[in-house]
Design an enzyme around this catalytic site. Structure first.
Site, PDB file in Angstrom:
ATOM      1  N   HIS A 136      -4.301   0.583   7.440  1.00  0.00           N
ATOM      2  CA  HIS A 136      -5.431  -0.149   8.015  1.00  0.00           C
ATOM      3  C   HIS A 136      -5.336  -0.187   9.539  1.00  0.00           C
ATOM      4  O   HIS A 136      -4.271  -0.491  10.084  1.00  0.00           O
ATOM      5  CB  HIS A 136      -5.468  -1.582   7.468  1.00  0.00           C
ATOM      6  CG  HIS A 136      -5.743  -1.643   5.989  1.00  0.00           C
ATOM      7  ND1 HIS A 136      -4.778  -1.352   5.050  1.00  0.00           N
ATOM      8  CD2 HIS A 136      -6.876  -1.939   5.296  1.00  0.00           C
ATOM      9  CE1 HIS A 136      -5.296  -1.470   3.833  1.00  0.00           C
ATOM     10  NE2 HIS A 136      -6.564  -1.821   3.961  1.00  0.00           N
ATOM     11  N   HIS A 176     -17.142  -5.661   4.725  1.00  0.00           N
ATOM     12  CA  HIS A 176     -15.939  -5.889   3.909  1.00  0.00           C
ATOM     13  C   HIS A 176     -16.148  -6.878   2.764  1.00  0.00           C
ATOM     14  O   HIS A 176     -15.175  -7.419   2.208  1.00  0.00           O
ATOM     15  CB  HIS A 176     -14.740  -6.324   4.760  1.00  0.00           C
ATOM     16  CG  HIS A 176     -13.427  -5.850   4.216  1.00  0.00           C
ATOM     17  ND1 HIS A 176     -12.694  -6.567   3.291  1.00  0.00           N
ATOM     18  CD2 HIS A 176     -12.720  -4.727   4.454  1.00  0.00           C
ATOM     19  CE1 HIS A 176     -11.590  -5.907   2.985  1.00  0.00           C
ATOM     20  NE2 HIS A 176     -11.579  -4.772   3.680  1.00  0.00           N
ATOM     21  N   HIS A 189     -16.972   2.192   4.113  1.00  0.00           N
ATOM     22  CA  HIS A 189     -16.198   1.078   3.541  1.00  0.00           C
ATOM     23  C   HIS A 189     -17.056  -0.169   3.364  1.00  0.00           C
ATOM     24  O   HIS A 189     -16.539  -1.282   3.238  1.00  0.00           O
ATOM     25  CB  HIS A 189     -15.013   0.785   4.466  1.00  0.00           C
ATOM     26  CG  HIS A 189     -13.874   0.059   3.822  1.00  0.00           C
ATOM     27  ND1 HIS A 189     -13.380   0.355   2.567  1.00  0.00           N
ATOM     28  CD2 HIS A 189     -13.093  -0.964   4.276  1.00  0.00           C
ATOM     29  CE1 HIS A 189     -12.362  -0.432   2.285  1.00  0.00           C
ATOM     30  NE2 HIS A 189     -12.177  -1.256   3.293  1.00  0.00           N
ATOM     31  N   ASP A 235      -8.421   2.275   6.805  1.00  0.00           N
ATOM     32  CA  ASP A 235      -9.567   1.437   6.471  1.00  0.00           C
ATOM     33  C   ASP A 235      -9.839   0.381   7.536  1.00  0.00           C
ATOM     34  O   ASP A 235      -8.947  -0.003   8.301  1.00  0.00           O
ATOM     35  CB  ASP A 235      -9.323   0.710   5.144  1.00  0.00           C
ATOM     36  CG  ASP A 235      -9.377   1.624   3.942  1.00  0.00           C
ATOM     37  OD1 ASP A 235      -9.577   2.842   4.123  1.00  0.00           O
ATOM     38  OD2 ASP A 235      -9.202   1.125   2.815  1.00  0.00           O
TER      39      ASP A 235
END
Length: 241
Positions: A185, A92, A88, A37
């Site tokens: 990540h 964020h 995603h 991610d």
């Protein structure tokens, strides 16, 4: 407070509560998905790609639209290697904090950034993982309404707090099983160690006989299981529908 000890329990509670999401593959297949991610990141992601290339395994990346805009050539290089690409959100922000209009704009802007960088149709970018794993029933309803596929997780070693490479690897190895959907990540938080984690983790998983697959393959497995259950109910005489 670290979340790592509680995340396996959350998975066991949330998976049956929200079955329209992809939480893992099925437990009869020795296949797992390695996902990353928050990228692409100009320094962390290329080092990770070297490790993935070394072992010739596919991974799945859930990108932030803003990061794709900053590193379009890197995004294209990842896609051209055969890795699966997901959405995603643009920057964020947690989906439940956004209005439906803001959420749709974030997803569409990220879709368009990925499609432009990778030269693929926007319709190909359907998989969405909510930042921080936060969602509500309304969030899921909107994602389905807009023809997205919500993707969650089964193994989350909380690498974004940088507990150390050995700790992250140990947490994954303690939890991994058939069908695991592992989240790491490669962005600003956690990305510093991601290549080193992958370099230790991948050979250990391969030695246990696991096959690395993409998120799309896990979706196909999930659909196959659903169809098997449907036809099994027919053959067992269930005519309740």
């Amino acid at each position: 407070m670290q979340l790592a000890p509680f995340l396996p329990l959350m998975y066991r509670i949330l998976k049956p509560s929200f079955p329209s999401c992809l939480w893992s593959g099925h437990d009869r297949a020795r296949s797992i998905a390695l996902t990353f991610d928050d990228g692409p990141h100009p320094s962390h992601t290329p080092k990770l790609l070297e490790v993935l290339d070394r072992y010739a395994i596919p991974a799945s990346f859930f990108w932030l639209g803003a990061c794709v805009r900053r590193s379009p050539e890197l995004a294209k290089a990842i896609y051209q290697r055969g890795h699966w690409i997901g959405n995603h959100g643009y920057d964020h922000r947690s989906f439940p904090m956004l209005t439906p209009t803001e959420l749709q704009h974030s997803l569409v802007a990220t879709q368009e950034a990925i499609a432009t960088a990778c030269d693929l149709p926007t319709a190909r970018v359907r998989d969405v993982r909510p930042p921080n794993g936060l969602f509500t029933p309304q969030t899921l309803n909107l994602l389905h309404q807009w023809d997205y596929r919500p993707v969650m997780w089964s193994v989350v070693p909380e690498d974004w707090v940088c507990p150390g490479v050995a700790v992250v690897v140990q947490r994954v190895m303690q939890q991994v099983q058939n069908g695991s959907l592992i989240v790491l990540h490669d962005g600003a938080c956690g990305g510093t160690d991601v290549a080193d984690v992958a370099a230790l983790l991948i050979p250990q998983l391969l030695s246990l006989g696991y096959e690395f697959v993409t998120i799309d393959t896990l979706w196909q497995q999930s659909l196959s299981l659903t169809n098997q259950g449907f036809f099994s109910s027919l053959t067992s005489g269930d005519r309740s529908f």
